[in-house]
Design a protein around this motif. Structure first.
Motif, PDB file in Angstrom:
ATOM      1  N   GLY A 212       0.805  -1.221   0.000  1.00  0.00           N
ATOM      2  CA  GLY A 212       0.000   0.000   0.000  1.00  0.00           C
ATOM      3  C   GLY A 212       0.832   1.262   0.000  1.00  0.00           C
ATOM      4  N   THR A 213       2.143   1.129  -0.276  1.00  0.00           N
ATOM      5  CA  THR A 213       3.037   2.293  -0.260  1.00  0.00           C
ATOM      6  C   THR A 213       3.059   2.981  -1.622  1.00  0.00           C
ATOM      7  OG1 THR A 213       5.065   1.205  -1.027  1.00  0.00           O
ATOM      8  CG2 THR A 213       4.530   0.989   1.324  1.00  0.00           C
ATOM      9  N   ASP A 214       3.705   4.128  -1.685  1.00  0.00           N
ATOM     10  CA  ASP A 214       3.891   4.834  -2.950  1.00  0.00           C
ATOM     11  C   ASP A 214       5.211   4.453  -3.609  1.00  0.00           C
ATOM     12  OD1 ASP A 214       1.481   6.058  -2.526  1.00  0.00           O
ATOM     13  OD2 ASP A 214       2.327   7.986  -1.932  1.00  0.00           O
ATOM     14  N   LYS A 215       5.906   3.492  -3.043  1.00  0.00           N
ATOM     15  CA  LYS A 215       7.195   3.068  -3.582  1.00  0.00           C
ATOM     16  C   LYS A 215       6.966   2.155  -4.788  1.00  0.00           C
ATOM     17  CE  LYS A 215      11.527   1.017  -2.154  1.00  0.00           C
ATOM     18  NZ  LYS A 215      12.311   0.437  -1.072  1.00  0.00           N
ATOM     19  N   ILE A 216       7.555   2.538  -5.920  1.00  0.00           N
ATOM     20  CA  ILE A 216       7.383   1.755  -7.146  1.00  0.00           C
ATOM     21  C   ILE A 216       8.240   0.497  -7.057  1.00  0.00           C
ATOM     22  CG2 ILE A 216       7.696   1.731  -9.655  1.00  0.00           C
ATOM     23  CD1 ILE A 216       7.259   4.789  -9.584  1.00  0.00           C
ATOM     24  N   ASP A 217       7.607  -0.637  -7.321  1.00  0.00           N
ATOM     25  CA  ASP A 217       8.297  -1.926  -7.311  1.00  0.00           C
ATOM     26  C   ASP A 217       8.911  -2.206  -8.683  1.00  0.00           C
ATOM     27  OD1 ASP A 217       9.150  -4.319  -6.114  1.00  0.00           O
ATOM     28  OD2 ASP A 217       7.382  -5.402  -6.827  1.00  0.00           O
ATOM     29  N   ASP A 218       8.112  -2.034  -9.717  1.00  0.00           N
ATOM     30  CA  ASP A 218       8.622  -2.194 -11.084  1.00  0.00           C
ATOM     31  C   ASP A 218       7.718  -1.443 -12.050  1.00  0.00           C
ATOM     32  OD1 ASP A 218       6.653  -4.152 -12.474  1.00  0.00           O
ATOM     33  OD2 ASP A 218       7.149  -5.202 -10.614  1.00  0.00           O
TER      34      ASP A 218
END
Length: 155
Positions: free
Chosen positions: A94-100
């Motif tokens: 649920g974070t704003d951190k892009i995984d890919d």
């Protein structure tokens, strides 16, 4: 389809800046100056469009108001737009951190570059090829008529 208008969508804060009247947005459309269309609601749109006379950017938002798909259309003729770039992103929980993410760069002659990035650990790859771009064209929208541009599924 409910439409709302504003100066811009503030991505970092996930909110509209300067909600506008339809008349103000229509004047921008007529003059070819930048305005933003929010689809669905002001607080929780399903997508937003950044519209200018020779450009339309369309960003689809997930339940956390994160851009998970983005389309960039540029003018190919006075009446037509061409989908030049499509980006898909996946996030960490649920974070704003892009995984890919993957970005597809289309050329009108069918040329295609695909750029993929994974962020943990970071690695990237680029591939080139060709694509049938016949469905990448859309008519420039009349004010208030954005249905063709906000199709999430594109052939």
């Amino acid at each position: 389809m409910k439409l709302f208008f504003c100066k811009s969508w503030f991505r970092a804060e996930k909110c509209a800046t300067e909600v506008w009247t339809e008349e103000k947005a229509r004047a921008c459309h007529t003059n070819g100056t930048l305005y933003t269309v929010l689809v669905g609601s002001v607080e929780h749109p399903t997508c937003f469009l950044e519209v200018k006379n020779d450009f339309v950017g369309v960003s689809f938002l997930d339940d956390h108001l994160r851009e998970f798909v983005e389309y960039v259309f540029a003018e190919s003729s006075p009446e037509m737009l061409f989908l030049q770039r499509a980006t898909h992103r996946e996030y960490v929980g649920g974070t704003d951190k892009i995984d890919d993410g993957s970005t597809y760069y289309f050329k009108e002659d069918g040329g295609l570059v695909i750029s993929r990035q994974v962020f943990n650990p970071h690695r990237g790859e680029k591939t080139t090829g060709t694509a049938d771009v016949a469905t990448n064209y859309s008519r420039k929208p009349e004010f208030g008529h954005y249905e063709d541009l906000i199709r999430l599924e594109r052939s």
